[in-house]
Design an enzyme around this catalytic site. Structure first.
Site, PDB file in Angstrom:
ATOM      1  N   GLY A 126       0.821  -1.219   0.000  1.00 21.48           N
ATOM      2  CA  GLY A 126       0.000   0.000   0.000  1.00 21.48           C
ATOM      3  C   GLY A 126       0.847   1.257   0.000  1.00 21.48           C
ATOM      4  N   SER A 128       1.588   3.554  -3.421  1.00 17.81           N
ATOM      5  CA  SER A 128       1.136   4.599  -4.344  1.00 17.81           C
ATOM      6  C   SER A 128      -0.304   5.029  -4.052  1.00 17.81           C
ATOM      7  CB  SER A 128       1.191   4.088  -5.777  1.00 17.81           C
ATOM      8  OG  SER A 128       2.507   3.855  -6.163  1.00 17.81           O
ATOM      9  N   GLU A 243      13.681  -3.569  -3.031  1.00 17.79           N
ATOM     10  CA  GLU A 243      12.818  -3.848  -4.173  1.00 17.79           C
ATOM     11  C   GLU A 243      13.601  -3.694  -5.470  1.00 17.79           C
ATOM     12  OE1 GLU A 243       9.552  -1.126  -4.517  1.00 17.79           O
ATOM     13  OE2 GLU A 243       8.575  -2.288  -6.083  1.00 17.79           O
ATOM     14  N   SER A 384       9.942   5.154 -10.811  1.00 17.04           N
ATOM     15  CA  SER A 384      10.121   5.209 -12.266  1.00 17.04           C
ATOM     16  C   SER A 384      11.599   5.367 -12.612  1.00 17.04           C
ATOM     17  CB  SER A 384       9.331   6.373 -12.857  1.00 17.04           C
ATOM     18  OG  SER A 384       9.990   7.585 -12.556  1.00 17.04           O
ATOM     19  N   GLU A 386      12.972   7.504 -14.328  1.00 17.54           N
ATOM     20  CA  GLU A 386      13.388   8.910 -14.195  1.00 17.54           C
ATOM     21  C   GLU A 386      13.715   9.228 -12.733  1.00 17.54           C
ATOM     22  OE1 GLU A 386      10.817   7.839 -16.087  1.00 17.54           O
ATOM     23  OE2 GLU A 386      11.931   8.175 -17.947  1.00 17.54           O
TER      24      GLU A 386
END
Lengths: 399, 382
Positions: A126, A128, A243, A384, A386
């Site tokens: 839980g 985003s 992760e 991401s 980026e």
């Protein structure tokens, strides 16, 4: 410097290979995750590895890890990739598990770690929210103290496989007045608690892997908080670096390149196999070379970990390059199968409404386009690519 | 699985690093490459005294008994300083031919001389028509009595002007591009009929076009087996590819560090330009290119003694990664330095030029992608 394997390590490889050959469930062989029918298909291999004591390769032995060296973990990952076994879902074993044994109380460890290992409890993530993606710390879900409980309100999104989950680990704001990252806590929530609702999100390829999870006045005991109140960001960052380390998927991509080459030998392009086409062969060669370099980058990182450095900032490189390679792999596969990339392959969740009796084209073409579409996500999730570049710019280059 | 260096290897790195830092600052090098000779015999002697010229050779010949890792360390440090003295031609290439193809007499005659800094060898293999094909050999060596007569033209022989001996590939049998029929000779520059036209290269080295006009050599000048020289050439060139990969890694590191430092200090619009995200991400891509190049250099270095097939694949993979990364890092370093990056007075252009020429040496990205793909497709038999 030496990258050869010792006789003991070769023996270990043999042991792993035999174990997989003898124990991997027959009904799952040759099936990709998209073809899994439901929860049980995901859990079958997890349970077998749990019984063997191999399900959490990186865990310390005191919590149930097998006590492997980094080389053994590498060999194990290679052998699983080679046999194309189901992936062990990361949410329990790689994410919340290490957070619990690093930051949790003895009671929390005793309560949760065994059930993560056994597969009894399925975890989801839980993190985003609709308004907090790359800017995770701007999350708005709140946990308000009410005696011995928190009352949680808010919405999480992109929650992978929440439809099967028993528990969710949640980042929630426990101090509205603190600076962004300082008012967040890391809280474990039983999905059966009243007020938790899961709604599916179907991705463009047709898969139902991600979900929205809504919290409406959800009462959770304060003892479900990991670490101190308002210090959850420490857990969040710790988890993210773990992760990323697993996200490179080098061994799986190596297997994927082999598959790609096999199918390019089977596909005809006029008189010749597709693999003989110089343009196509060039794309494959570039991919394979990038992957070779990444493999050694990963080995260097593992060697660093073995020497006592945690998964460091290199993990951002592994994430960026690993996902780039995964995307190019699915793209080249789509290019290779030509017309038979077009037929839609229904997912497990659709089989009641969509028939799949006639499957056109060769086996290797099934779902090639869907896999390409779904794999766009890998450069977005887990921070991401980026954001990973921002991390390297700041933390490594000091910009 | 171990990526650490031994204590001796670390000492070796430190000693090369000390030499480069002490005697090879940018201004000294810039002056050196503009001299007539384009290299310094004093530097060469200093390199000899550090034992570096003996790194890969057996102790019985005065060497250090090092392996590929030692060569990698030395080349990386030389790359950081853009050292122009002919280490690669003499020790890696010339030494490689002597180690893998030389007789006991060859070794005894030449290796101690190399180690002491008394011998410079250049490798004459490329030909005007041959591009990167090592088997495209028009220079001929005709049997004559017990020896051979060599005739033909070799192109862009790096360190030709400094060399006293050439290792020459020549055709003793077969058609111009046949794999079979190539032989390797060690020829003194002083032999009758050898003529050189010397010139500087864009990256500050010296080279020659060399012509051989009925150069008579004895049978003892043959390195390796007559007609079957190509596998020897491929092996030594693959080792040289590993070595220049390490050299490139050293040069890339300097360019990346220089660029990051520059972007932290250069101000435009009132802020250091390193605050702009578009430049940050460019530098991250440079950094990743560098790290991937380090990785692939380790890979090729550790695979040099594996099977021919594995070694060739590893060398081509490395050459592709290094070629791409070298161009990317070089181009972006110039771009991020703006107008200053274009100038001769800044070191950036010098590193960029060397990295670009490293891509050309022994076959560029396109060449090695094709070679890699061909080798990779062989696996279908397996």
């Amino acid at each position: 410097m030496d990258v050869s394997f010792s006789p003991a390590e070769e023996a270990f490889r043999h042991e792993v290979r035999s174990f997989i050959a003898e124990n991997y469930p027959k009904h799952l062989r040759g099936k990709s995750r998209g073809e899994f029918g439901g929860r049980e298909d995901f859990l079958a291999w997890h349970r077998i590895l749990a019984d063997k004591g191999w399900v959490a390769p990186a865990w310390p032995t005191q919590y149930g890890g097998p006590g492997w060296t980094s080389t053994q973990r590498y060999i194990f990952a290679e052998e699983c990739a080679r046999a194309e076994t189901a992936i062990i879902l990361p949410f329990g074993v790689n994410m919340v598990g290490p957070v619990i044994y690093t930051f949790g109380t003895e009671e929390q460890k005793k309560e949760h770690l065994p059930k993560i290992l056994s597969g009894e409890v399925w975890w989801c993530q839980g993190y985003s929210e609709p308004g907090a993606g790359s800017d995770l710390a701007s999350l708005k879900t709140t946990a308000v103290r009410d005696g011995d409980h928190y009352i949680i309100n808010g919405q999480k999104t992109w929650t992978t496989l929440a439809q099967f989950a028993d528990w969710i680990f949640v980042l929630a704001r426990t101090d509205k007045n603190a600076k962004q990252q300082e008012g967040i806590s890391f809280i474990l929530v039983d999905m059966k608690t009243p007020g938790v609702t899961v709604r599916p999100i179907i991705t463009m390829d047709g898969a139902h892997e991600v979900n929205e999870v809504w919290f409406e006045d959800v009462r959770v005991p304060v003892t479900n908080r990991i670490g101190e109140e308002n210090k959850g960001w420490t857990c969040a960052k710790f988890l993210l670096s773990h992760e990323r380390a697993g996200i490179a998927g080098v061994a799986r991509s190596k297997r994927g390149v082999q598959r790609l080459k096999d199918l390019a030998r089977a596909e005809r392009d006029g008189e010749n196999p597709l693999i003989a086409d110089p343009d196509f062969a060039r794309g494959v060669a570039e991919l394979e070379i990038d992957l070779t370099a990444l493999e050694y980058t990963e080995l260097r990182t593992l060697a660093g970990e073995a020497a006592g450095k945690g998964p460091g900032l290199e993990s951002s490189i592994l994430k960026i390059k690993g996902t780039d390679i995964q995307q190019r792999l699915t793209e080249l596969t789509l290019d290779a199968v030509a017309y038979y990339g077009m037929p839609y392959r229904p997912y497990g969740h659709e089989l009641e409404t969509l028939t799949n009796e006639y499957v056109p084209g060769p086996d290797y073409s099934h779902g090639a386009a869907q896999s390409y579409f779904l794999t766009r996500r890998v450069a977005i999730y887990g921070g991401s690519n980026e954001i990973q570049r921002n991390i390297i710019a700041k933390m490594v280059l000091g910009l | 699985m171990d990526f650490s260096f031994t204590e001796e290897q670390t000492l070796l790195r430190n000693s090369v690093n000390k030499f480069v830092a002490g005697q090879y600052d940018f201004d000294k090098r810039r002056a050196l490459i503009k001299t007539e000779a384009g290299w310094s015999k004093a530097n060469w002697q200093a390199i000899a005294e550090l034992g570096l010229l003996g790194a890969p050779f057996a102790e019985e010949h005065g060497g250090l008994g090092g392996g590929p890792v030692e060569t990698m360390i030395i080349m990386e440090e030389l790359g950081r300083g853009l050292v122009v003295e002919p280490y690669l031609p003499t020790v890696v290439l010339g030494g490689g031919f002597l180690r893998h193809g030389g007789t006991a007499a060859h070794k005894l005659e030449h290796i101690p001389a190399i180690v002491e800094g008394q011998r410079v060898i250049a490798f004459a293999y490329a030909e005007p028509q041959g591009r990167y094909n090592l088997a495209d050999v028009a220079v001929s060596a005709k049997k004559s009595g017990s020896g051979f007569t060599i005739s033909g033209h070799k192109a862009v022989v790096i360190a030709g002007p400094q060399a006293d001996h050439f290792v020459v590939t020549a055709r003793t049998a077969g058609g111009q591009r046949d794999a079979k029929g190539i032989s390797v000779f060690l020829v003194p520059k002083s032999a009758k009929g050898v003529a050189t036209r010397d010139y500087p290269t864009v990256d500050g080295l010296r080279a020659s076009d060399v012509t051989f006009e009925n150069v008579a050599v004895g049978a003892e000048s043959l390195l390796g087996e007559a007609d079957h020289g190509l596998p020897l050439v491929e092996r030594v060139v693959d080792e040289a590819i590993a070595a220049i990969s390490a050299e490139a890694v050293g040069a890339m590191k300097v360019l990346n560090d220089t660029t990051v430092e520059y972007c932290k200090t250069r101000k435009q619009f009132g802020v250091p330009i390193g605050k702009f995200q578009v430049l940050q991400h460019r530098m991250v891509d440079m950094f990743m290119n560098y790290e991937q190049s380090v990785s692939i250099t380790y890979m090729v270095t550790l695979k040099l003694d594996e099977s021919d097939h594995e070694r060739k694949k590893a060398a081509s993979a490395a050459k592709v990664q290094i070629g791409k990364a070298g161009r990317f890092i070089g181009q972006q370093a110039v771009q991020l330095h703006g107008g200053m990056g274009m100038t001769d007075e800044l070191n950036v252009g010098h590193y960029f030029k060397r990295l670009t020429m490293i891509d050309t040496m022994f076959g560029n990205v396109d060449h090695h992608l094709k070679r890699y793909a061909a080798l990779s497709d062989d696996a279908k038999a397996a």
